[in-house]
Design an enzyme around this catalytic site. Structure first.
Site, PDB file in Angstrom:
ATOM      1  CD1 TRP A  25       0.246   0.667   3.341  1.00 11.96           C
ATOM      2  CD2 TRP A  25      -0.112  -1.533   3.104  1.00 11.96           C
ATOM      3  NE1 TRP A  25       0.764   0.046   4.443  1.00 11.96           N
ATOM      4  CE2 TRP A  25       0.559  -1.310   4.323  1.00 11.96           C
ATOM      5  CE3 TRP A  25      -0.436  -2.846   2.747  1.00 11.96           C
ATOM      6  CZ2 TRP A  25       0.907  -2.349   5.177  1.00 11.96           C
ATOM      7  CZ3 TRP A  25      -0.082  -3.873   3.607  1.00 11.96           C
ATOM      8  CH2 TRP A  25       0.575  -3.635   4.789  1.00 11.96           C
ATOM      9  NE  ARG A  26       4.570   2.240   4.594  1.00 11.06           N
ATOM     10  CZ  ARG A  26       5.311   1.916   5.636  1.00 11.06           C
ATOM     11  NH1 ARG A  26       6.519   1.419   5.449  1.00 11.06           N
ATOM     12  NH2 ARG A  26       4.862   2.102   6.855  1.00 11.06           N
ATOM     13  CD  GLU A  38      -3.090   3.878   7.610  1.00 14.60           C
ATOM     14  OE1 GLU A  38      -3.252   3.424   8.756  1.00 14.60           O
ATOM     15  OE2 GLU A  38      -1.960   4.191   7.175  1.00 14.60           O
ATOM     16  CB  THR A  44      -4.649  -8.290  11.836  1.00  8.96           C
ATOM     17  OG1 THR A  44      -3.769  -9.370  12.145  1.00  8.96           O
ATOM     18  CG2 THR A  44      -4.637  -8.094  10.334  1.00  8.96           C
ATOM     19  CG  LEU A  81      -8.954  -8.701   8.080  1.00  8.61           C
ATOM     20  CD1 LEU A  81      -9.244  -7.718   6.953  1.00  8.61           C
ATOM     21  CD2 LEU A  81      -7.628  -8.353   8.741  1.00  8.61           C
ATOM     22  N   GLY A  82     -12.036  -9.662  11.583  1.00  8.35           N
ATOM     23  CA  GLY A  82     -12.817  -9.192  12.734  1.00  8.35           C
ATOM     24  C   GLY A  82     -13.387  -7.790  12.534  1.00  8.35           C
ATOM     25  CE1 TYR A 121      -3.214   6.128  12.626  1.00  5.73           C
ATOM     26  CE2 TYR A 121      -4.813   4.794  11.423  1.00  5.73           C
ATOM     27  CZ  TYR A 121      -3.506   5.141  11.700  1.00  5.73           C
ATOM     28  OH  TYR A 121      -2.484   4.535  11.027  1.00  5.73           O
ATOM     29  CG  ASP A 139      -1.140   4.037  15.094  1.00  4.68           C
ATOM     30  OD1 ASP A 139      -0.214   4.673  15.654  1.00  4.68           O
ATOM     31  OD2 ASP A 139      -0.922   3.137  14.260  1.00  4.68           O
ATOM     32  CB  CYS A 201      17.232   3.550  22.678  1.00  7.05           C
ATOM     33  SG  CYS A 201      15.658   3.329  23.553  1.00  7.05           S
ATOM     34  CB  CYS A 204      15.899   5.666  18.292  1.00  2.34           C
ATOM     35  SG  CYS A 204      14.576   6.879  18.159  1.00  2.34           S
ATOM     36  CB  CYS A 210      13.743   9.803  23.482  1.00  2.49           C
ATOM     37  SG  CYS A 210      12.637   8.659  24.325  1.00  2.49           S
TER      38      CYS A 210
HETATM   39  N1  ADE Z   1       0.023   0.818  10.806  1.00  4.96           N
HETATM   40  C1  ADE Z   1      -0.890   1.782  10.635  1.00  4.96           C
HETATM   41  N2  ADE Z   1      -0.712   2.417   9.481  1.00  4.96           N
HETATM   42  C2  ADE Z   1       0.360   1.846   8.880  1.00  4.96           C
HETATM   43  C3  ADE Z   1       1.040   2.032   7.645  1.00  4.96           C
HETATM   44  N3  ADE Z   1       0.631   2.943   6.787  1.00  4.96           N
HETATM   45  N4  ADE Z   1       2.093   1.237   7.381  1.00  4.96           N
HETATM   46  C4  ADE Z   1       2.474   0.301   8.267  1.00  4.96           C
HETATM   47  N5  ADE Z   1       1.876   0.076   9.424  1.00  4.96           N
HETATM   48  C5  ADE Z   1       0.826   0.817   9.734  1.00  4.96           C
END
Ligand code: ADE
Length: 349
Positions: A25-26, A38, A44, A81-82, A121, A139, A201, A204, A210
């Site tokens: 999805w990216r 999303e 899950t 998925l619920g 969100y 989230d 860390c 990070c 932080c």
């Molecule tokens: N969790 C919620 N949104 C996400 C995203 N776009 N990519 C990976 N994990 C996620």
């Protein structure tokens, strides 16, 4: 300790661009893609979502396809998925986009937030990723990351906490590539500032900002109030098998009521019980359904945990003589291809 500023934003977004996972999805910023992913990701793990997402896009590649789909197709694609109301809400929202907005996804936060089933969100995620809006998407991952960075001891379940963290983040959004900041926070929570065990860390990109890291208090955050214990319901579940005139094995399923838990999905016939049934009692239940049981082939036990309730189930596998019309009698193939059977009953397959 360094105050949060634009350098924090720059370091995080740069890290995201260099280290992000390759996820289906990216590949683009199409709002339909981001929206579906999303909503699935609220249910899950990322690894499990991959498959669901690819299958969903193959079956319903556009928002118009989603709007035109029938409920059972959608429930089947969502099976396992619920929170099945989420897919019903997506269907309504798709109908709105197609029917009222000429197929164009709204491009403002308010417009996106106004669609059925889309909360702060999801609207923040779609708005920032797809339309470069300076809106946060808070989230569980982001709450964990930010509660550590700020050493914020507010209960993450309390209503005001998300808003408070959201307003801190709002100020930090960059002028452009807002989606990289949103996803950078999420990715940091998934890969570095992890939920179980020690955060990494040393790796990070924003460790210098932080407070929890500075004081060694990472594991004390986020602060989460105790949950109420779940209600436990004991169930006797019947896997009724009948061989039809053509010698094909069929299993009894029925549709659940239109409202409540797992509304409109299918189930194996079952009854709530106070205690485990004896075999005679189980057979009597099947007889009440006019099934004429012949013999019990086996039994099994499973526990399924929902958000507010736990089902302790004992399954009775009975071969029966009749196929009363009160149930739908399906073959293995039909079960697999057509019947939306939630995970709680999938154990018995
Ligand atoms: N969790 C919620 N949104 C996400 C995203 N776009 N990519 C990976 N994990 C996620």
């Amino acid at each position: 300790m360094r105050e949060l500023n634009q350098e924090f934003t720059t370091k995080l977004t740069r890290w995201f661009r260099e280290n992000q996972r390759d996820l289906p999805w990216r590949k683009d910023k199409e709002p339909y893609h981001v929206w579906v992913s999303e909503i699935m990701l609220q249910q899950t793990r990322v690894e499990a979502v991959r498959e669901y997402y690819l299958r969903f896009m193959k079956e319903l590649p556009t928002v118009s396809d989603l709007a035109a789909a029938d409920e059972e197709t959608l429930l089947k694609l969502w099976q396992g998925l619920g929170y099945y109301n989420r897919i019903r809400n997506m269907h309504k929202a798709a109908e709105t986009v197609v029917g009222e907005l000429c197929g164009e996804f709204p491009e403002t936060f308010e417009g996106i937030r106004g669609l059925c089933g889309i909360g702060d969100y999801t609207a923040g995620a779609i708005g920032s990723i797809c339309f470069d809006l300076r809106v946060p998407a808070v989230d569980g991952n982001v709450l964990r990351v930010m509660s550590r960075i700020l050493e914020d001891g507010s209960d993450i379940k309390a209503a005001g906490t998300k808003k408070q963290i959201g307003s801190v983040l709002q100020e930090l959004y960059p002028e452009s590539n807002c989606g990289d900041f949103t996803q950078g926070l999420i990715e940091l929570g998934a890969l570095i500032c992890v939920p179980n065990g020690q955060p990494k860390c040393d790796m990070c990109p924003v460790a210098e900002f932080c407070k929890a890291r500075e004081h060694g208090t990472q594991m004390q955050y986020p602060v989460k109030s105790e949950k109420k214990p779940r209600k436990v319901v004991q169930k006797a579940v019947f896997v009724l098998r009948c061989v039809d005139e053509e010698g094909v094995e069929r299993y009894a399923v029925r549709k659940r009521p239109k409202s409540g838990l797992l509304a409109g999905l299918y189930e194996f016939p079952n009854v709530d019980v106070e205690r485990e049934l004896t075999l005679d009692e189980a057979i009597a239940v099947a007889e009440d359904w006019d099934c004429v049981p012949m013999h019990l082939t086996r039994s099994s036990e499973f526990k399924h945990i929902f958000t507010h309730v736990e089902w302790d189930m004992k399954g009775y596998y009975l071969d029966v003589h009749e196929m009363p019309a009160r149930f739908k009698w399906v073959t293995d193939e039909e079960m697999e291809a057509e019947v939306p059977l939630p995970s709680a009953f999938g154990y018995f397959l």
